[in-house]
Design a protein around this motif. Structure first.
Motif, PDB file in Angstrom:
ATOM      1  N   PRO A   2       0.841  -1.202   0.000  1.00  0.00           N
ATOM      2  CA  PRO A   2       0.000   0.000   0.000  1.00  0.00           C
ATOM      3  C   PRO A   2       0.876   1.253   0.000  1.00  0.00           C
ATOM      4  O   PRO A   2       1.968   1.263   0.581  1.00  0.00           O
ATOM      5  CB  PRO A   2      -0.798  -0.113   1.298  1.00  0.00           C
ATOM      6  CG  PRO A   2      -0.029  -1.056   2.153  1.00  0.00           C
ATOM      7  CD  PRO A   2       0.709  -1.974   1.224  1.00  0.00           C
ATOM      8  N   HIS A   3       0.408   2.285  -0.650  1.00  0.00           N
ATOM      9  CA  HIS A   3       1.139   3.546  -0.747  1.00  0.00           C
ATOM     10  C   HIS A   3       1.123   4.255   0.605  1.00  0.00           C
ATOM     11  O   HIS A   3       0.080   4.389   1.237  1.00  0.00           O
ATOM     12  CB  HIS A   3       0.503   4.431  -1.820  1.00  0.00           C
ATOM     13  CG  HIS A   3       1.126   5.780  -1.931  1.00  0.00           C
ATOM     14  ND1 HIS A   3       2.355   5.979  -2.518  1.00  0.00           N
ATOM     15  CD2 HIS A   3       0.710   6.992  -1.513  1.00  0.00           C
ATOM     16  CE1 HIS A   3       2.655   7.277  -2.460  1.00  0.00           C
ATOM     17  NE2 HIS A   3       1.667   7.906  -1.856  1.00  0.00           N
ATOM     18  N   ILE A   4       2.275   4.707   1.069  1.00  0.00           N
ATOM     19  CA  ILE A   4       2.386   5.457   2.318  1.00  0.00           C
ATOM     20  C   ILE A   4       2.478   6.938   1.955  1.00  0.00           C
ATOM     21  O   ILE A   4       3.361   7.346   1.203  1.00  0.00           O
ATOM     22  CB  ILE A   4       3.621   5.021   3.133  1.00  0.00           C
ATOM     23  CG1 ILE A   4       3.499   3.554   3.517  1.00  0.00           C
ATOM     24  CG2 ILE A   4       3.786   5.896   4.361  1.00  0.00           C
ATOM     25  CD1 ILE A   4       4.718   2.984   4.201  1.00  0.00           C
ATOM     26  N   ALA A   5       1.565   7.743   2.476  1.00  0.00           N
ATOM     27  CA  ALA A   5       1.563   9.173   2.200  1.00  0.00           C
ATOM     28  C   ALA A   5       2.596   9.877   3.085  1.00  0.00           C
ATOM     29  O   ALA A   5       2.672   9.615   4.281  1.00  0.00           O
ATOM     30  CB  ALA A   5       0.178   9.757   2.457  1.00  0.00           C
ATOM     31  N   PHE A   6       3.394  10.737   2.479  1.00  0.00           N
ATOM     32  CA  PHE A   6       4.408  11.494   3.221  1.00  0.00           C
ATOM     33  C   PHE A   6       4.520  12.877   2.621  1.00  0.00           C
ATOM     34  O   PHE A   6       4.148  13.100   1.475  1.00  0.00           O
ATOM     35  CB  PHE A   6       5.766  10.770   3.185  1.00  0.00           C
ATOM     36  CG  PHE A   6       6.233  10.409   1.807  1.00  0.00           C
ATOM     37  CD1 PHE A   6       6.949  11.310   1.045  1.00  0.00           C
ATOM     38  CD2 PHE A   6       5.937   9.174   1.264  1.00  0.00           C
ATOM     39  CE1 PHE A   6       7.378  10.983  -0.233  1.00  0.00           C
ATOM     40  CE2 PHE A   6       6.356   8.835  -0.008  1.00  0.00           C
ATOM     41  CZ  PHE A   6       7.079   9.744  -0.763  1.00  0.00           C
TER      42      PHE A   6
END
Length: 72
Positions: free
Chosen positions: A4-8
């Motif tokens: 899953p894409h991790i938002a940063f």
């Protein structure tokens, strides 16, 4: 299976999968673009890596700096 894409965002403190040789695995994002520059919170060393490589190596966001936090 895709991760899953991790938002940063800029100035976030992130934890990487592998520890830096100084012993910490906490980094601050100091530049974002096609490449991401991160700075070790243990010794101050900075590393520039492609965004795709950073996405693979990031474990989680420890401390998120939002736009509202930086304006105050």
């Amino acid at each position: 299976m895709a991760r899953p894409h991790i938002a940063f965002n800029l100035n976030d403190v992130v934890e990487m999968k592998k520890a830096h040789p100084c012993g910490t695995n906490q980094w601050k994002i100091i530049r974002m673009g096609a490449d991401i520059r991160i700075k070790c919170l243990g010794c101050g060393h900075s590393v520039l890596m492609p965004r795709s490589e950073f996405q693979k190596k990031i474990k989680k966001v420890i401390e998120s700096k939002t736009v509202e936090d930086s304006e105050q």
